[in-house]
Structures are given as C-alpha cells and as structure tokens.
Design an enzyme around this catalytic site. Structure first.
Site, short mmCIF file in Angstrom:
data_model
loop_
_atom_site.label_atom_id
_atom_site.label_comp_id
_atom_site.label_asym_id
_atom_site.label_seq_id
_atom_site.Cartn_x
_atom_site.Cartn_y
_atom_site.Cartn_z
N ASP A 9 44.85 43.16 37.69
CA ASP A 9 45.30 42.05 38.52
C ASP A 9 45.13 42.51 39.98
OD1 ASP A 9 46.89 39.80 39.49
OD2 ASP A 9 48.53 41.25 39.72
N ASP A 11 46.82 40.73 43.31
CA ASP A 11 48.00 40.62 44.18
C ASP A 11 49.23 41.27 43.55
OD1 ASP A 11 46.83 39.19 46.33
OD2 ASP A 11 46.78 37.41 45.06
MG LIG Z 1 50.11 39.97 40.51
#
Ligand SMILES: [Mg+2]
Length: 234
Positions: A9, A11
């Site tokens: 992932d 962010d």
């Molecule tokens: Mg995230």
C-alpha cells in the site's frame, strides 16, 4: 509458500502521507471558496472511505440538505486541483519514508523479488512520492503498479489487489501485502494474501484482526521471520 513478491500500500504504509493529503484537501477547499475544513478527527472517520473523490462524496452526504454541494464533475475537478497541490507539497520535501521501507525495498530488489504497489491513491500521487523519497520514477522501483483510478471498487474491496496479482502473474500464496489500515487489510485478505500491518498515525487505534503480523514499523528488527529468512540468508 515461496515468497516471490512484496505488494505495498502507499499512503500510511510507505510514508505518513495522510496529513499532507488532509492539508492539500483543506487548502483546495479554501481555494474553491468552500467553508469546509477537515480536522484530524474528521479525517480519521473519512479515511474509512477509500479514494479521494469517494471521500468528498461521502463527506457531502453528511452535510445538511441546504449546504452547498458539488456535482460529480465539480468533485472530479476539485480532486484534480487537490492532486496537483499534494504533488507540490510532496516535492517541497514535506514527507519521508517510514522506518525500514528503504532498506526492505533495497534488500528485496537485491534478492530478485518482485515489487508491486496496490493503492487507492492516484498515479500522480505515487510518482510525486517516489520522486521525492527515492529520486526515481515509481515504475523503476515497483514494476507492477495498480492504482486508484484503474478499479471501479476501492479498498476494502479486493479488486485492486486482484489486479496487482494478475499483473504479477503470481498466486497470492507467493506474495505478502503490506498495509497500515483496516480497509487495506480487508482488501488484501479478500484477495487471499497474507498481510503485514504497520499501523500509522490515523490507524493505530484500529483493530487488525486477520493480519499475519501487526508490527510497529518495518525496521529490520521488526521483520517477520519469513522476511528475515528470505532476505537475510547471507
Ligand atoms: Mg494506507
């Protein structure tokens, strides 16, 4: 299980970017003449909706009927402005990688492992981050990238991870996903992936049931044994 690929992932996992996203949203709202201002508490709730445009729509849904609301076209235009503003903030050096990320990515590359991203953020945001933190294009570091605007259903739906797996051409048992949030964990689990969760600023109070590992960060001292065995055999 043969660990052949790591899927990250972006962010909150690669870097603590959410405060910069929040600042970019609020500055863009002001620029558009909207009296919206998302506090940290607001944003903690809003982050349960994956994707920036979807987040704005979810926020508008909570407003009074008499409040000014944006059309879908306006949301798209505002989000484009916000993405540009976010890119400027990142380029100005407002972000650093989380502990251990640079080391893990380097070690995995040396070991010949495949590296991928599965993120609901848009591609320009990914490029801004890799340029600011590594001085490289995203595809030079992560040859497989599945990003926000490529899927109809954002996290927690598994679609983004299924797309990353399809591009990797690997079964989920040969990969590990890295996430910081519950919606990301559920998305990766839904695609059949084992998940390492490193909670971030906005997700440290969530429960992450089902994670293979939940560790504070990816400093080498915290690496799960499977990573140590695969990357530190020398
Ligand atoms: Mg995230």
């Amino acid at each position: 299980m043969t660990l052949n690929a790591l899927i990250f992932d972006v962010d909150g996992t690669l870097a603590e970017t959410e405060e910069i996203h929040r600042r970019a949203f609020n500055e863009t709202f002001a620029e558009w003449g909207l009296d919206w201002n998302w506090s940290q508490d607001d944003y903690r709730v809003l982050l349960k909706t994956g994707g920036g445009k979807e987040r704005i729509a979810a926020f508008q849904f909570s407003l009074a009927d008499t409040a000014r609301k944006l059309t879908d076209d306006e949301i798209r235009a505002l989000h484009k402005d916000k993405t540009a503003r976010y890119g400027h903030l990142i380029a100005q050096g407002h972000v650093t990688l989380r502990p251990g990320i640079a080391d893990l990515v380097e070690k995995a590359r040396e070991a010949g492992m495949r590296l991928a991203l599965a993120t609901t953020t848009s591609r320009p945001n990914v490029e801004a981050l890799t340029q600011a933190c590594w001085g490289k294009a995203a595809a030079d570091l992560f040859p497989v990238i599945a990003s926000g605007d490529e899927v109809a259903r954002k996290k927690p739906d598994p679609e983004i991870y299924l797309l990353a797996l399809k591009r990797l051409g690997l079964p989920p048992r040969d990969c590990v996903a890295f996430e910081d949030s519950r919606i990301g964990l559920h998305s990766a689990m839904g695609a059949g992936l084992p998940v390492v969760v490193t909670p971030s600023l906005y997700t440290d109070e969530e429960e992450h049931m089902g994670a293979a590992f939940r560790i504070p960060d990816l400093s080498r001292k915290n690496w799960p044994l499977m990573l140590v065995a695969r990357l530190c055999s020398d």
